[in-house]
Design a protein around this motif. Structure first.
Motif, PDB file in Angstrom:
ATOM      1  N   LEU A 159      -4.240  29.312 -47.302  1.00  0.00           N
ATOM      2  CA  LEU A 159      -4.913  30.103 -46.261  1.00  0.00           C
ATOM      3  C   LEU A 159      -4.749  31.589 -46.540  1.00  0.00           C
ATOM      4  CD1 LEU A 159      -2.734  31.595 -44.162  1.00  0.00           C
ATOM      5  CD2 LEU A 159      -2.459  29.294 -43.338  1.00  0.00           C
ATOM      6  N   ALA A 160      -5.726  32.371 -46.087  1.00  0.00           N
ATOM      7  CA  ALA A 160      -5.591  33.832 -46.133  1.00  0.00           C
ATOM      8  C   ALA A 160      -5.435  34.327 -44.703  1.00  0.00           C
ATOM      9  CB  ALA A 160      -6.829  34.452 -46.787  1.00  0.00           C
ATOM     10  N   GLU A 161      -4.659  35.369 -44.505  1.00  0.00           N
ATOM     11  CA  GLU A 161      -4.474  35.899 -43.161  1.00  0.00           C
ATOM     12  C   GLU A 161      -5.772  36.535 -42.669  1.00  0.00           C
ATOM     13  OE1 GLU A 161      -0.843  38.199 -42.755  1.00  0.00           O
ATOM     14  OE2 GLU A 161       0.166  36.760 -44.051  1.00  0.00           O
ATOM     15  N   SER A 215      -0.059  25.707 -59.706  1.00  0.00           N
ATOM     16  CA  SER A 215      -1.435  26.041 -59.289  1.00  0.00           C
ATOM     17  C   SER A 215      -1.439  27.131 -58.222  1.00  0.00           C
ATOM     18  CB  SER A 215      -2.152  24.822 -58.720  1.00  0.00           C
ATOM     19  OG  SER A 215      -2.244  23.823 -59.694  1.00  0.00           O
ATOM     20  N   LYS A 216      -0.450  27.087 -57.344  1.00  0.00           N
ATOM     21  CA  LYS A 216      -0.413  28.092 -56.278  1.00  0.00           C
ATOM     22  C   LYS A 216      -0.183  29.489 -56.862  1.00  0.00           C
ATOM     23  CE  LYS A 216      -0.219  30.208 -52.507  1.00  0.00           C
ATOM     24  NZ  LYS A 216      -1.386  30.446 -51.676  1.00  0.00           N
ATOM     25  N   LEU A 217       0.792  29.602 -57.751  1.00  0.00           N
ATOM     26  CA  LEU A 217       1.058  30.913 -58.370  1.00  0.00           C
ATOM     27  C   LEU A 217      -0.158  31.351 -59.180  1.00  0.00           C
ATOM     28  CD1 LEU A 217       4.743  30.516 -59.657  1.00  0.00           C
ATOM     29  CD2 LEU A 217       3.946  31.590 -57.557  1.00  0.00           C
ATOM     30  N   ALA A 264     -13.893  46.759 -54.570  1.00  0.00           N
ATOM     31  CA  ALA A 264     -12.922  47.786 -54.987  1.00  0.00           C
ATOM     32  C   ALA A 264     -12.228  48.310 -53.739  1.00  0.00           C
ATOM     33  CB  ALA A 264     -13.647  48.906 -55.707  1.00  0.00           C
ATOM     34  N   SER A 265     -10.960  48.649 -53.864  1.00  0.00           N
ATOM     35  CA  SER A 265     -10.204  49.109 -52.696  1.00  0.00           C
ATOM     36  C   SER A 265      -9.087  50.030 -53.151  1.00  0.00           C
ATOM     37  CB  SER A 265      -9.603  47.910 -51.959  1.00  0.00           C
ATOM     38  OG  SER A 265      -8.622  47.288 -52.770  1.00  0.00           O
ATOM     39  N   VAL A 266      -8.356  50.519 -52.150  1.00  0.00           N
ATOM     40  CA  VAL A 266      -7.194  51.367 -52.433  1.00  0.00           C
ATOM     41  C   VAL A 266      -6.071  50.542 -53.091  1.00  0.00           C
ATOM     42  CG1 VAL A 266      -6.375  51.014 -50.054  1.00  0.00           C
ATOM     43  CG2 VAL A 266      -5.575  52.999 -51.327  1.00  0.00           C
ATOM     44  N   CYS A 272       1.771  38.047 -50.391  1.00  0.00           N
ATOM     45  CA  CYS A 272       1.725  37.042 -51.457  1.00  0.00           C
ATOM     46  C   CYS A 272       1.459  37.574 -52.861  1.00  0.00           C
ATOM     47  CB  CYS A 272       0.672  35.989 -51.120  1.00  0.00           C
ATOM     48  SG  CYS A 272       1.110  35.045 -49.665  1.00  0.00           S
ATOM     49  N   PHE A 273       0.384  38.360 -53.034  1.00  0.00           N
ATOM     50  CA  PHE A 273      -0.078  38.639 -54.398  1.00  0.00           C
ATOM     51  C   PHE A 273       1.016  39.235 -55.291  1.00  0.00           C
ATOM     52  CE2 PHE A 273      -4.926  38.940 -53.393  1.00  0.00           C
ATOM     53  CZ  PHE A 273      -4.957  37.562 -53.302  1.00  0.00           C
ATOM     54  N   GLN A 274       1.583  40.342 -54.851  1.00  0.00           N
ATOM     55  CA  GLN A 274       2.573  40.987 -55.725  1.00  0.00           C
ATOM     56  C   GLN A 274       3.790  40.087 -55.947  1.00  0.00           C
ATOM     57  OE1 GLN A 274       3.594  45.230 -55.970  1.00  0.00           O
ATOM     58  NE2 GLN A 274       5.475  44.661 -54.942  1.00  0.00           N
ATOM     59  N   PHE A 334      -2.544  45.247 -43.921  1.00  0.00           N
ATOM     60  CA  PHE A 334      -2.956  45.103 -45.326  1.00  0.00           C
ATOM     61  C   PHE A 334      -4.398  44.647 -45.474  1.00  0.00           C
ATOM     62  CE2 PHE A 334      -3.136  40.627 -46.747  1.00  0.00           C
ATOM     63  CZ  PHE A 334      -2.615  39.956 -45.655  1.00  0.00           C
ATOM     64  N   LYS A 335      -4.992  44.151 -44.379  1.00  0.00           N
ATOM     65  CA  LYS A 335      -6.418  43.828 -44.346  1.00  0.00           C
ATOM     66  C   LYS A 335      -6.819  43.751 -42.880  1.00  0.00           C
ATOM     67  CE  LYS A 335      -7.612  39.414 -45.115  1.00  0.00           C
ATOM     68  NZ  LYS A 335      -7.620  37.988 -45.576  1.00  0.00           N
ATOM     69  N   LYS A 336      -8.116  43.625 -42.603  1.00  0.00           N
ATOM     70  CA  LYS A 336      -8.520  43.572 -41.195  1.00  0.00           C
ATOM     71  C   LYS A 336      -8.156  42.220 -40.568  1.00  0.00           C
ATOM     72  CE  LYS A 336     -13.279  41.860 -41.550  1.00  0.00           C
ATOM     73  NZ  LYS A 336     -14.662  42.037 -41.138  1.00  0.00           N
ATOM     74  N   THR A 420      -7.597  50.489 -43.975  1.00  0.00           N
ATOM     75  CA  THR A 420      -7.867  49.076 -43.658  1.00  0.00           C
ATOM     76  C   THR A 420      -9.318  48.985 -43.209  1.00  0.00           C
ATOM     77  OG1 THR A 420      -5.609  48.985 -42.783  1.00  0.00           O
ATOM     78  CG2 THR A 420      -7.007  47.066 -42.365  1.00  0.00           C
ATOM     79  N   GLU A 421      -9.977  47.873 -43.552  1.00  0.00           N
ATOM     80  CA  GLU A 421     -11.416  47.784 -43.296  1.00  0.00           C
ATOM     81  C   GLU A 421     -11.749  47.245 -41.899  1.00  0.00           C
ATOM     82  OE1 GLU A 421      -9.531  45.812 -44.957  1.00  0.00           O
ATOM     83  OE2 GLU A 421     -10.332  43.794 -45.228  1.00  0.00           O
ATOM     84  N   TRP A 422     -11.009  47.650 -40.865  1.00  0.00           N
ATOM     85  CA  TRP A 422     -11.310  47.200 -39.498  1.00  0.00           C
ATOM     86  C   TRP A 422     -12.764  47.514 -39.164  1.00  0.00           C
ATOM     87  CZ3 TRP A 422      -8.337  44.106 -36.693  1.00  0.00           C
ATOM     88  CH2 TRP A 422      -6.950  44.071 -36.946  1.00  0.00           C
TER      89      TRP A 422
HETATM   90  C1  UDX Z   1      -3.954  35.605 -50.277  1.00  0.00           C
HETATM   91  C2  UDX Z   1      -4.855  34.496 -50.853  1.00  0.00           C
HETATM   92  O1  UDX Z   1      -6.220  34.862 -50.670  1.00  0.00           O
HETATM   93  C3  UDX Z   1      -4.569  33.176 -50.153  1.00  0.00           C
HETATM   94  O2  UDX Z   1      -5.335  32.138 -50.751  1.00  0.00           O
HETATM   95  C4  UDX Z   1      -3.079  32.859 -50.282  1.00  0.00           C
HETATM   96  O3  UDX Z   1      -2.774  31.657 -49.611  1.00  0.00           O
HETATM   97  C5  UDX Z   1      -2.235  33.998 -49.739  1.00  0.00           C
HETATM   98  O4  UDX Z   1      -2.593  35.227 -50.398  1.00  0.00           O
HETATM   99  P1  UDX Z   1      -3.994  37.103 -48.101  1.00  0.00           P
HETATM  100  O5  UDX Z   1      -3.017  37.931 -48.855  1.00  0.00           O
HETATM  101  O6  UDX Z   1      -3.646  36.671 -46.722  1.00  0.00           O
HETATM  102  O7  UDX Z   1      -4.317  35.761 -48.918  1.00  0.00           O
HETATM  103  O8  UDX Z   1      -5.401  37.890 -48.007  1.00  0.00           O
HETATM  104  P2  UDX Z   1      -6.558  38.182 -49.063  1.00  0.00           P
HETATM  105  O9  UDX Z   1      -7.839  38.041 -48.358  1.00  0.00           O
HETATM  106  O10 UDX Z   1      -6.399  37.431 -50.306  1.00  0.00           O
HETATM  107  O11 UDX Z   1      -6.369  39.739 -49.372  1.00  0.00           O
HETATM  108  C6  UDX Z   1      -5.257  40.225 -50.094  1.00  0.00           C
HETATM  109  C7  UDX Z   1      -5.418  41.705 -50.353  1.00  0.00           C
HETATM  110  O12 UDX Z   1      -6.466  41.953 -51.283  1.00  0.00           O
HETATM  111  C8  UDX Z   1      -5.780  42.513 -49.107  1.00  0.00           C
HETATM  112  O13 UDX Z   1      -5.084  43.736 -49.125  1.00  0.00           O
HETATM  113  C9  UDX Z   1      -7.265  42.750 -49.270  1.00  0.00           C
HETATM  114  O14 UDX Z   1      -7.712  43.883 -48.591  1.00  0.00           O
HETATM  115  C10 UDX Z   1      -7.371  42.913 -50.773  1.00  0.00           C
HETATM  116  N1  UDX Z   1      -8.708  42.635 -51.309  1.00  0.00           N
HETATM  117  C11 UDX Z   1      -9.265  41.402 -51.163  1.00  0.00           C
HETATM  118  C12 UDX Z   1      -9.389  43.635 -52.009  1.00  0.00           C
HETATM  119  O15 UDX Z   1      -8.885  44.759 -52.173  1.00  0.00           O
HETATM  120  N2  UDX Z   1     -10.617  43.353 -52.538  1.00  0.00           N
HETATM  121  C13 UDX Z   1     -11.205  42.125 -52.411  1.00  0.00           C
HETATM  122  O16 UDX Z   1     -12.315  41.941 -52.918  1.00  0.00           O
HETATM  123  C14 UDX Z   1     -10.502  41.109 -51.701  1.00  0.00           C
END
Ligand code: UDX
Ligand code: NAD
Length: 480
Positions: A159-161, A215-217, A264-266, A272-274, A334-336, A420-422
């Motif tokens: 899931l994504a937040e 697969s998750k990583l 593209a974003s800041v 999760c990602f980092q 970190f996102k909307k 943030t893209e609110w």
């Molecule tokens: C992520 C994965 O999408 C999800 O599958 C996993 O389970 C957990 O990690 P999440 O971190 O909640 O989910 O949100 P996500 O929508 O992936 O966005 C992560 C970051 O990337 C946010 O800061 C978002 O703004 C940024 N992003 C996303 C971009 O900068 N550009 C994009 O095109 C998409």
């Protein structure tokens, strides 16, 4: 009757279990946590996390077949299936510090399961863990088993937040890894039966344990890699006059590439990602694969570069100094559609501006002042250790204030950063904002959500990531 217990009532445990309870009324689901305030919040009208649609799901099943409790041991002892959804932060000290996953919380949960269990259990890894963690967990459980049979499954969460409920209702796939033994297959089937209440059979994938864990990583690394790729191209767009939105659209039209995750974003943020890429890098290094480790490291380096490039743009366009200047920050999450600030790029951008002595005024519809102050005062990676497990609260950063309105944040500011893209930031009255700002008035759009041409007509100097630069910005190049 199946009884499920989930250890960890966080961003994953809470929503995931609420959806299981909703879709499987005959299954009793109890979510437990060592944090009393978190459990109290789950049992109140003010849930501990903001997630669209979550309130509704919780209201429908809380008290029916969904329960939240701090009585961890009792519910673990009673359950047949135990999900473990505790945090797995990056280690801050010792072997592998700054890269490896800290499995302290996981190990203590596993030891507690071994201590209190009196009947056979299926233990499900819901947390994101290094590949081979199931083997370690198996060892802890079987060495303390008192004759009890444990089956370990890997069932990572995708899931994504901000879209968690939607993602849980209609997942692209559910992944279940288990041992390839008769008992292992039986356990996989038992978990499949739970998801089969609402997920079509062909979307439930089964693999061996290590494939599921890896697969998750890999999935998170691939997603983040797309963002770093488009962000790398955004820097080249600014240097050449190309427009990153046009480039991303053209590239994404190739059906082999696809249009998603090319904004593209800041910089990307989130819990999760980092963390997961660092973990992947560490695993590669431990397995004697430095070339592979370096490949993935680059995804994070570009992300850091993107954040510092943004800060440098802000400072260099404003005559190379923001000392004493008010800078408005719109959006800190970190996102909307989430109040989560873990690893938000706003932290690094604000720290960069504070390093140049700016006065920052922040508005985010879902983030509190306490949270922002904590984030700005905390050391790298400490954020992912739950609040209640942290020794002290750091002291407040004085140059930062938090307001509850975008107009208040921007009043008398020299520059405005959108981090943030609110949706609400797209429809603000920018004429009113311009009238109340210092001149020249700057907008730095870190999410490419405002109409830069309209803003220029009003009189702003506008920087948008990866878009052709205003003459002003061309004259003041930012060096990252
Ligand atoms: C992520 C994965 O999408 C999800 O599958 C996993 O389970 C957990 O990690 P999440 O971190 O909640 O989910 O949100 P996500 O929508 O992936 O966005 C992560 C970051 O990337 C946010 O800061 C978002 O703004 C940024 N992003 C996303 C971009 O900068 N550009 C994009 O095109 C998409
Ligand atoms: P979180 O910090 O929000 O929640 C974890 C909870 O576990 C906390 O409330 C903590 O108090 C509790 N906990 C820790 N040790 C415990 C113990 N021994 N007994 C009982 N409770 C304990 O974390 P999260 O965001 O829900 O992430 C959990 C896991 O899921 C992580 O491994 C993460 O990588 C993974 N994940 C997160 C997301 C996401 O979007 N947040 C998505 C997919 C996977």
């Amino acid at each position: 009757m199946v009884k499920i217990c989930c250890i960890g009532a966080g961003y994953v445990g809470g929503p995931t279990m609420a959806v299981i309870a909703l879709k499987c009324p005959a299954i009793e689901v109890v979510v437990v946590d060592i944090s009393k305030p978190r459990i109290e919040a789950w049992n109140s009208d003010q849930l501990p996390i903001y997630e669209p649609g979550l309130d509704d799901v919780v209201k429908q099943c809380r008290g029916r077949n969904l329960f939240f409790s701090t009585d961890v041991e009792k519910h673990v002892a009673e359950a047949n299936i135990i999900f473990v959804s505790v945090n797995t932060p990056t280690k801050t000290r010792g072997l592998g510090a700054g890269k490896a996953a800290d499995l302290t919380y996981w190990e203590s949960a596993a030891r507690m399961i071994a201590d209190v269990s009196k009947s056979d259990k299926i233990v499900v890894e819901k947390s994101t863990v290094p590949v081979k963690t199931a083997e370690a967990i198996e060892k802890i459980l079987t060495h303390n088993s008192k004759g009890i049979n444990y089956q370990i499954l890997s069932n990572p969460e995708f899931l994504a937040e901000g879209t968690a409920i939607e993602d849980l209702f209609k997942p692209d796939r559910v992944l279940i890894g288990g041992r390839e033994t008769p008992e292992g297959r039986k356990a996989v089937q038992a978990l499949k039966d739970v998801y089969a209440h609402w997920v079509p059979e062909d979307r439930i994938l089964t693999t061996n344990l290590w494939s599921a864990e890896l697969s998750k990583l890999a999935a998170n690394a691939f997603l983040a890699q797309r963002i770093s790729s488009v962000n790398a191209i955004s820097a080249l767009c600014e240097a050449t006059g190309a427009n990153v939105s046009e480039v991303a659209y053209a590239v994404g039209k190739d059906s082999r590439i696809g249009p998603k995750f090319l904004n593209a974003s800041v910089g990307f943020g989130g819990s999760c990602f980092q963390k997961d890429i660092l973990n992947l890098v560490y695993i590669c290094e431990c397995n004697g694969l430095p070339e592979v480790a370096n490949y993935w490291k680059q995804v994070i380096k570009i992300n850091d570069y993107q954040k510092s490039r943004f800060v440098n743009r802000v400072v260099s366009s404003m005559f190379n100094t923001v000392a004493g200047k008010k800078i408005a920050v719109l959006g800190f999450a970190f996102k909307k559609d989430t109040g989560d600030t873990r690893e938000t790029p706003a932290i690094d951008v604000c720290k960069g501006l504070l390093g140049d002595k700016a006065q920052i005024s922040i508005y985010d519809p879902q983030v509190t002042e306490d949270q922002i102050q904590r984030d700005l005062a905390m050391n790298k990676f400490d954020w992912d250790h739950p609040m209640h497990l942290q020794p002290t609260s750091p002291s407040a950063v004085k140059q930062v204030s938090m307001v509850w309105d975008a107009y208040e944040a921007t009043k008398d500011a020299h520059g405005l950063c959108i981090l943030t893209e609110w949706d609400e930031f797209k429809t603000l009255d920018y004429q009113k904002i311009f009238d109340n700002m210092q001149k020249p008035a700057f907008v730095f759009d870190g999410r490419n959500i405002v109409d830069s041409e309209k803003l220029r007509e009003i009189g702003f100097i506008v920087y948008s990531i990866g878009k052709p630069l205003d003459a002003w910005l061309k004259d003041m190049p930012a060096v990252a």
